[in-house]
Design an enzyme around this catalytic site. Structure first.
Site, PDB file in Angstrom:
ATOM      1  N   GLU A  36       8.325 -12.971  -7.022  1.00  0.00           N
ATOM      2  CA  GLU A  36       8.193 -12.177  -8.236  1.00  0.00           C
ATOM      3  C   GLU A  36       8.833 -10.819  -7.936  1.00  0.00           C
ATOM      4  O   GLU A  36       8.494 -10.193  -6.929  1.00  0.00           O
ATOM      5  CB  GLU A  36       6.716 -11.990  -8.608  1.00  0.00           C
ATOM      6  CG  GLU A  36       6.587 -11.250  -9.910  1.00  0.00           C
ATOM      7  CD  GLU A  36       5.143 -11.011 -10.364  1.00  0.00           C
ATOM      8  OE1 GLU A  36       4.211 -11.538  -9.734  1.00  0.00           O
ATOM      9  OE2 GLU A  36       4.991 -10.280 -11.356  1.00  0.00           O
ATOM     10  N   ARG A  94      -0.653 -18.772   4.630  1.00  0.00           N
ATOM     11  CA  ARG A  94       0.169 -17.571   4.536  1.00  0.00           C
ATOM     12  C   ARG A  94       0.053 -16.776   5.828  1.00  0.00           C
ATOM     13  O   ARG A  94      -0.906 -16.913   6.578  1.00  0.00           O
ATOM     14  CB  ARG A  94      -0.196 -16.746   3.310  1.00  0.00           C
ATOM     15  CG  ARG A  94      -1.570 -16.141   3.301  1.00  0.00           C
ATOM     16  CD  ARG A  94      -1.956 -15.611   1.909  1.00  0.00           C
ATOM     17  NE  ARG A  94      -1.204 -14.443   1.528  1.00  0.00           N
ATOM     18  CZ  ARG A  94      -0.463 -14.360   0.409  1.00  0.00           C
ATOM     19  NH1 ARG A  94      -0.389 -15.380  -0.416  1.00  0.00           N
ATOM     20  NH2 ARG A  94       0.183 -13.269   0.110  1.00  0.00           N
ATOM     21  N   LYS A 148       1.979  -7.258  -1.803  1.00  0.00           N
ATOM     22  CA  LYS A 148       2.859  -6.330  -2.506  1.00  0.00           C
ATOM     23  C   LYS A 148       2.077  -5.306  -3.311  1.00  0.00           C
ATOM     24  O   LYS A 148       2.478  -4.155  -3.423  1.00  0.00           O
ATOM     25  CB  LYS A 148       3.785  -7.113  -3.452  1.00  0.00           C
ATOM     26  CG  LYS A 148       5.116  -7.444  -2.830  1.00  0.00           C
ATOM     27  CD  LYS A 148       6.000  -8.152  -3.828  1.00  0.00           C
ATOM     28  CE  LYS A 148       5.506  -9.558  -4.043  1.00  0.00           C
ATOM     29  NZ  LYS A 148       6.216 -10.296  -5.071  1.00  0.00           N
TER      30      LYS A 148
END
Ligand code: ATP
Ligand code: MG
Length: 553
Positions: A37, A262, A272
């Site tokens: 994104e 992750r 982020k």
């Protein structure tokens, strides 16, 4: 570069893909995608996903697409897209095709209409709070919305009106009609479209409704004929929804979603949203602050793409969450720079040394090799003269036990140069040592001294030949291993993550070094000329990593 070289050890995803190829699933093709994104810069966690997606595609002679998942324009921007592209290329990968989820808005809309037509979606007027109430909990089933039984015709008309901008933001949403009693809360009639007036960086004001992740992601994958859709573990519970959407819409391809753990890295943050907060609240100087775990920050600090790919290879791909020690990452860059960075000398905290028996006007040019194991890295010239600078730490008036460096009346070797002996300490009125008077043994250039052993070796620069440099000594951004577990991660910031020293001196060969050049400063650490602030008039040098791990103790 061959990215396949980086993915040689085995992992469970490789097993799945190998089996699919052997079964001739997807006609033996492998197509993956990296779907960021564009709402921030890429971080080291993304590098793991990039190495995996591009690595698998390369290994199986398949393709990997870059797809911007740009369905939430509020926080997205072109700047972020450009930064993401730059970072992927820098890491050493090339996408087969570049796509944007927004390229598919029209198609996604048509798919939503099809769901409504088939009785699998409805327009709901419940507000966010009511939806939460109706959703139930882990222990209780949800309740049907009163709008769930709305007719197909009415749903179609309302959805068209949503698109036409006839309603206020949030007045209606489109929901998939699945099962309000499902044990998987993601399946309790999830929202698939919402009304939100946001200017989109690519589609402008054309749309006032935007698809939700769970609807757009699987369809974007299917549209691109992705074979293996690799994502992180938090999407495991979304997989039934991923498959439901594709099954109900009978898409031409049905990618397989596979989840992996992750990356979680100690002493930093890989989110982020939180990194954006650090930038926006000026806790760091920007996304490329060398303390940031962003690829841009790490690059500026002096990390190489090779070291980051090596790190991703070493941590491997598993299905189990774990925290990786920062030392693992730091060792990757140490090893790379130890092998490849030229050596140089720099004095961080200078102490003046006058060599009394050395001629006043004389300068000797010493030829010194740039790398002890790599003659191919060539040689450089280092001037030696009567006044030199050494590290304050390399002299002790009251030496601790086993101290091998310079003491009063003692000898030490200057790296690549002579043995000197300290004859006298000069102090200022306050009692600080400001200068040492030494003598040198002129028979010790490249030779052992006669009849005695000199154990210590210290680095130095010639005073008149060494430009001043500013050194930025970076350290870990957080002072606790798991800042994510703190109530407020900002409280865990390391107040000493940057120490700036403005009076450092470097050997003259650095004057012509380009920004971005990396060095091992002998006995000190790995450094890199800052690409943003350094100028030929004012050298600014970042510490990438210390020579050894100073945190593990
Ligand atoms: P963040 O929470 O930092 O915003 P994200 O997952 O929302 O991360 P995206 O831009 O959506 O960020 O991520 C693009 C891809 O990178 C996704 O496939 C995501 O799973 C993967 N990714 C993100 N963070 C990590 C991580 N820490 N480790 C491995 N892969 C990650
Ligand atoms: Mg995201």
């Amino acid at each position: 570069m061959s990215s396949a070289e980086n993915t040689t050890s085995s992992n469970f995803i490789r097993h799945i893909i190998t089996k699919d190829i052997n079964d001739n699933k997807n006609n033996g093709k492998v197509i993956t995608r990296f779907p960021p994104e564009p709402n921030g810069y890429l971080h080291i966690g993304h590098a793991k996903s990039i190495c995996l997606n591009f690595g698998m595609a390369a290994e199986y002679k398949g393709k990997c697409n870059l797809r911007f998942d740009d369905t939430n324009p509020e926080k997205e921007s072109i700047e972020f897209m450009e930064a993401i592209e730059k970072d992927i290329k820098w890491l050493g990968f090339e996408w087969a095709n570049k796509h944007h989820a927004s390229d598919y808005f029209e198609q996604l809309y048509d798919y939503a209409v099809q769901l409504i037509n088939d009785g699998h979606a409805y327009v709901d007027s419940l507000n966010a709070e009511q939806i939460r109430e109706y959703r139930g909990s882990l222990t209780e089933p949800g309740k049907d919305s009163p709008d769930r039984s709305r007719s197909i015709e009415e749903n179609l008309a309302l959805f068209a009106a949503m698109r036409n901008g006839e309603f206020a933001d949030g007045q209606y949403i489109l929901r998939a009609k699945i099962d309000m009693a499902s044990p998987n809360i993601n399946m309790r009639d999830p929202a698939i479209y919402r009304i939100k007036r946001m200017h989109h960086q690519r589609t402008g004001d054309k749309w006032c409704i935007y698809p939700m992740y769970d609807f757009s992601h699987c369809l974007s994958d299917a549209i691109e004929n992705i074979t293996h859709s690799l994502c992180t573990l938090e999407f495991e519970a979304h997989r039934p929804l991923y498959d439901w959407v594709l099954d109900k819409l009978k898409t031409p391809s049905h990618p397989q979603q596979i989840e992996f753990a992750r990356l979680q890295l100690e002493y930093t943050i890989v989110s982020k949203r939180k990194l954006a907060q650090l930038v926006n609240e000026n806790h760091v100087t920007g996304w490329d602050d060398p303390r940031m775990p962003t690829l841009a920050g790490m690059r500026r600090a002096g990390y190489t793409a090779t070291a980051i790919r090596d790190f991703c290879e070493r941590i491997g791909i598993t299905k189990k969450d774990s925290w990786i020690e920062m030392g693992v990452l730091e060792n990757c860059i140490r090893e790379d720079l130890n092998d490849n960075a030229p050596r140089a000398m720099a004095v961080i905290n200078p102490l003046r040394v006058v060599i009394e028996n050395y001629p006043e006007e004389k300068t000797e040019i010493l030829e010194v090799s740039n790398h002890p194991q790599k003659p191919e890295l060539g040689q450089r010239e280092i001037p030696f003269s009567k006044v030199i600078l050494i590290e304050q730490d390399d002299f002790a008036e009251v030496p601790p036990p086993k101290y091998k460096r310079l003491i009063e009346g003692g000898e030490v070797r200057l790296r690549s140069s002579y043995v000197i002996k300290c004859q006298q300490i000069i102090k200022d009125d306050a009692g600080n040592i400001i200068e040492l008077r030494c003598t040198y043994d002129q028979d010790t250039l490249g030779k052992k001294p006669e009849g005695r052993k000199v154990k210590g070796v210290i680095h130095w620069v010639s005073e008149q030949h060494s430009p001043i440099a500013e050194m930025r000594l970076y350290d870990r951004l957080f002072q606790v291993a798991n800042p994510d577990l703190e109530e407020n991660f900002l409280n865990a910031l390391n107040p000493n993550s940057l120490e700036t020293l403005t009076n450092c001196r470097v050997e003259s060969s650095l004057v012509n070094a380009k920004p971005g050049t990396q060095f091992q400063f002998e006995r000190t650490g790995y450094f890199c000329i800052d690409t943003v602030d350094s100028t030929p008039e004012k050298l600014i040098i970042n510490r990438t990593v210390t020579l050894r791990d100073t945190w593990s103790k």
